[in-house]
Design a protein around this motif. Structure first.
Motif, PDB file in Angstrom:
ATOM      1  N   LYS A 172     -35.517 -16.343 -63.627  1.00 27.52           N
ATOM      2  CA  LYS A 172     -36.916 -16.036 -63.312  1.00 27.52           C
ATOM      3  C   LYS A 172     -37.088 -14.722 -62.550  1.00 27.52           C
ATOM      4  CE  LYS A 172     -38.674 -20.768 -63.155  1.00 27.52           C
ATOM      5  NZ  LYS A 172     -39.312 -21.811 -62.297  1.00 27.52           N
ATOM      6  N   SER A 173     -36.120 -14.402 -61.714  1.00 21.86           N
ATOM      7  CA  SER A 173     -36.288 -13.256 -60.818  1.00 21.86           C
ATOM      8  C   SER A 173     -35.443 -12.033 -61.155  1.00 21.86           C
ATOM      9  CB  SER A 173     -35.975 -13.679 -59.377  1.00 21.86           C
ATOM     10  OG  SER A 173     -34.638 -14.168 -59.295  1.00 21.86           O
ATOM     11  N   SER A 174     -34.464 -12.158 -62.064  1.00 20.85           N
ATOM     12  CA  SER A 174     -33.578 -11.022 -62.312  1.00 20.85           C
ATOM     13  C   SER A 174     -33.035 -11.017 -63.736  1.00 20.85           C
ATOM     14  CB  SER A 174     -32.403 -11.035 -61.327  1.00 20.85           C
ATOM     15  OG  SER A 174     -31.596 -12.185 -61.552  1.00 20.85           O
ATOM     16  N   GLU A 175     -32.566  -9.839 -64.137  1.00 22.12           N
ATOM     17  CA  GLU A 175     -31.899  -9.659 -65.431  1.00 22.12           C
ATOM     18  C   GLU A 175     -30.768  -8.667 -65.240  1.00 22.12           C
ATOM     19  OE1 GLU A 175     -33.488  -9.292 -69.899  1.00 22.12           O
ATOM     20  OE2 GLU A 175     -33.839  -7.481 -68.713  1.00 22.12           O
ATOM     21  N   THR A 176     -29.540  -9.097 -65.530  1.00 18.46           N
ATOM     22  CA  THR A 176     -28.363  -8.261 -65.282  1.00 18.46           C
ATOM     23  C   THR A 176     -27.577  -8.067 -66.572  1.00 18.46           C
ATOM     24  OG1 THR A 176     -28.220  -9.220 -63.056  1.00 18.46           O
ATOM     25  CG2 THR A 176     -26.328  -7.967 -63.828  1.00 18.46           C
ATOM     26  N   ARG A 177     -27.180  -6.826 -66.786  1.00 21.23           N
ATOM     27  CA  ARG A 177     -26.376  -6.503 -67.970  1.00 21.23           C
ATOM     28  C   ARG A 177     -24.893  -6.414 -67.594  1.00 21.23           C
ATOM     29  NH1 ARG A 177     -27.779  -2.146 -72.696  1.00 21.23           N
ATOM     30  NH2 ARG A 177     -25.819  -2.296 -73.866  1.00 21.23           N
ATOM     31  N   TYR A 178     -24.042  -6.948 -68.477  1.00 25.64           N
ATOM     32  CA  TYR A 178     -22.599  -6.921 -68.252  1.00 25.64           C
ATOM     33  C   TYR A 178     -21.908  -6.232 -69.430  1.00 25.64           C
ATOM     34  CZ  TYR A 178     -23.256 -10.365 -64.528  1.00 25.64           C
ATOM     35  OH  TYR A 178     -23.654 -11.008 -63.381  1.00 25.64           O
ATOM     36  N   SER A 179     -20.861  -5.464 -69.117  1.00 20.73           N
ATOM     37  CA  SER A 179     -20.086  -4.753 -70.128  1.00 20.73           C
ATOM     38  C   SER A 179     -18.595  -4.980 -69.885  1.00 20.73           C
ATOM     39  CB  SER A 179     -20.415  -3.257 -70.090  1.00 20.73           C
ATOM     40  OG  SER A 179     -19.762  -2.579 -71.154  1.00 20.73           O
ATOM     41  N   TYR A 180     -17.827  -5.007 -70.961  1.00 21.37           N
ATOM     42  CA  TYR A 180     -16.393  -5.293 -70.842  1.00 21.37           C
ATOM     43  C   TYR A 180     -15.631  -4.078 -70.339  1.00 21.37           C
ATOM     44  CZ  TYR A 180     -11.792  -7.151 -72.055  1.00 21.37           C
ATOM     45  OH  TYR A 180     -10.505  -7.608 -72.022  1.00 21.37           O
ATOM     46  N   ASN A 181     -14.694  -4.331 -69.416  1.00 21.91           N
ATOM     47  CA  ASN A 181     -13.813  -3.293 -68.884  1.00 21.91           C
ATOM     48  C   ASN A 181     -12.413  -3.554 -69.435  1.00 21.91           C
ATOM     49  OD1 ASN A 181     -12.000  -1.754 -67.264  1.00 21.91           O
ATOM     50  ND2 ASN A 181     -13.523  -1.652 -65.629  1.00 21.91           N
ATOM     51  N   ALA A 182     -11.936  -2.646 -70.292  1.00 24.65           N
ATOM     52  CA  ALA A 182     -10.641  -2.844 -70.948  1.00 24.65           C
ATOM     53  C   ALA A 182      -9.464  -2.736 -69.990  1.00 24.65           C
ATOM     54  CB  ALA A 182     -10.480  -1.837 -72.088  1.00 24.65           C
ATOM     55  N   THR A 183      -9.678  -2.123 -68.836  1.00 28.53           N
ATOM     56  CA  THR A 183      -8.601  -1.990 -67.841  1.00 28.53           C
ATOM     57  C   THR A 183      -8.416  -3.274 -67.048  1.00 28.53           C
ATOM     58  OG1 THR A 183      -9.088   0.375 -67.640  1.00 28.53           O
ATOM     59  CG2 THR A 183      -7.764  -0.633 -65.899  1.00 28.53           C
ATOM     60  N   SER A 184      -9.523  -3.823 -66.536  1.00 29.24           N
ATOM     61  CA  SER A 184      -9.454  -5.051 -65.742  1.00 29.24           C
ATOM     62  C   SER A 184      -9.472  -6.307 -66.614  1.00 29.24           C
ATOM     63  CB  SER A 184     -10.618  -5.106 -64.759  1.00 29.24           C
ATOM     64  OG  SER A 184     -11.859  -5.177 -65.457  1.00 29.24           O
ATOM     65  N   LEU A 185      -9.776  -6.118 -67.917  1.00 27.37           N
ATOM     66  CA  LEU A 185      -9.877  -7.239 -68.873  1.00 27.37           C
ATOM     67  C   LEU A 185     -10.971  -8.224 -68.462  1.00 27.37           C
ATOM     68  CD1 LEU A 185      -6.079  -7.989 -69.501  1.00 27.37           C
ATOM     69  CD2 LEU A 185      -7.566  -6.404 -70.706  1.00 27.37           C
ATOM     70  N   LYS A 186     -12.028  -7.685 -67.825  1.00 24.41           N
ATOM     71  CA  LYS A 186     -13.128  -8.529 -67.367  1.00 24.41           C
ATOM     72  C   LYS A 186     -14.466  -7.878 -67.708  1.00 24.41           C
ATOM     73  CE  LYS A 186     -10.615 -10.369 -63.348  1.00 24.41           C
ATOM     74  NZ  LYS A 186     -10.606 -10.471 -61.862  1.00 24.41           N
ATOM     75  N   TYR A 187     -15.504  -8.701 -67.715  1.00 25.37           N
ATOM     76  CA  TYR A 187     -16.861  -8.177 -67.828  1.00 25.37           C
ATOM     77  C   TYR A 187     -17.366  -7.816 -66.440  1.00 25.37           C
ATOM     78  CZ  TYR A 187     -17.919  -8.942 -72.760  1.00 25.37           C
ATOM     79  OH  TYR A 187     -17.949  -8.852 -74.126  1.00 25.37           O
ATOM     80  N   GLU A 188     -18.003  -6.651 -66.341  1.00 23.85           N
ATOM     81  CA  GLU A 188     -18.503  -6.177 -65.062  1.00 23.85           C
ATOM     82  C   GLU A 188     -19.971  -5.786 -65.169  1.00 23.85           C
ATOM     83  OE1 GLU A 188     -15.880  -3.020 -63.992  1.00 23.85           O
ATOM     84  OE2 GLU A 188     -14.130  -4.343 -63.716  1.00 23.85           O
TER      85      GLU A 188
END
Length: 206
Positions: A172-188
């Motif tokens: 309801k209060s926020s919208e956050t975009r995440y993208s994959y980091n190939a170095t950390s092998l995580k979404y950030e």
């Protein structure tokens, strides 16, 4: 000698019977819920798995364990590559109903999981819930008058997948975009571009 012979005969019959019993035990096959290329989502008893087949090799990834029998609905497998890394997105829906004399709750759970088949790890897991509530509410202490009230209770984040492999989490209060980091092998979290030029505001003439 007769007793020994009889005992040996009983042992033989017992062994044959147990062997026959083992052979006649039915093997329950897995139920295929969804399939895409070499990936398939399957139910095995109360466990939900993602299988990745590469030739003779078959990787098994546990998506979810259920306490009771559940059939995942609207299941979809999306194979994609982002930042040079092949990943698998599995999404599905679960529905349940809880009902009493005065209250009925219909809950829809949407699960979204992104897996890395190479490392056999869950990269992202998101659970979103939406519960429709229909309740009879009494308007007086003597319970002579009542009315039916309906409302919806939401929980978790809405997961929106993007073609390039990014995704949004929204409430309801926020919208956050995440993208994959190939170095950390995580979404950030994708941070807003601070270097973007700011348009000058025009001064109003007096």
């Amino acid at each position: 000698m007769k007793k020994i012979a009889l005992f040996t005969l009983l042992l033989c019959f017992g062994s044959i019977y147990s062997q026959k019993k083992k052979k006649t035990e039915a093997v329950v096959p897995n139920v295929v819920i969804a399939k895409n290329g070499n990936a398939s989502a399957e139910m095995a008893k109360n466990n939900f798995y993602l299988f990745i087949t590469n030739g003779a090799k078959k990787d098994t990834l546990l998506l979810k364990k259920y306490v009771s029998k559940v059939t995942p609905l609207e299941c979809k497998i999306t194979s994609f590559t982002t930042k040079g890394t092949p990943l698998q997105l599995v999404s599905w829906v679960e529905k349940s109903v809880s009902e009493t004399k005065l209250k009925k709750e219909e809950t829809t759970i949407t699960e979204s999981q992104i897996w890395n088949p190479a490392t056999k790890t869950l990269v992202v897991g998101n659970t979103q819930t939406a519960t429709k509530i229909k309740e009879t509410v009494f308007l007086d202490k003597l319970k002579n008058a009542s009315e039916t009230q309906e409302r919806t209770r939401n929980g978790g984040y809405v997961f929106t997948f993007l073609p390039e492999g990014d995704f949004f989490l929204k409430d309801k209060s926020s919208e956050t975009r995440y993208s994959y980091n190939a170095t950390s092998l995580k979404y950030e979290v994708v941070k807003p571009n601070a270097s973007a030029p700011v348009k000058p505001t025009k001064k109003k003439r007096k």
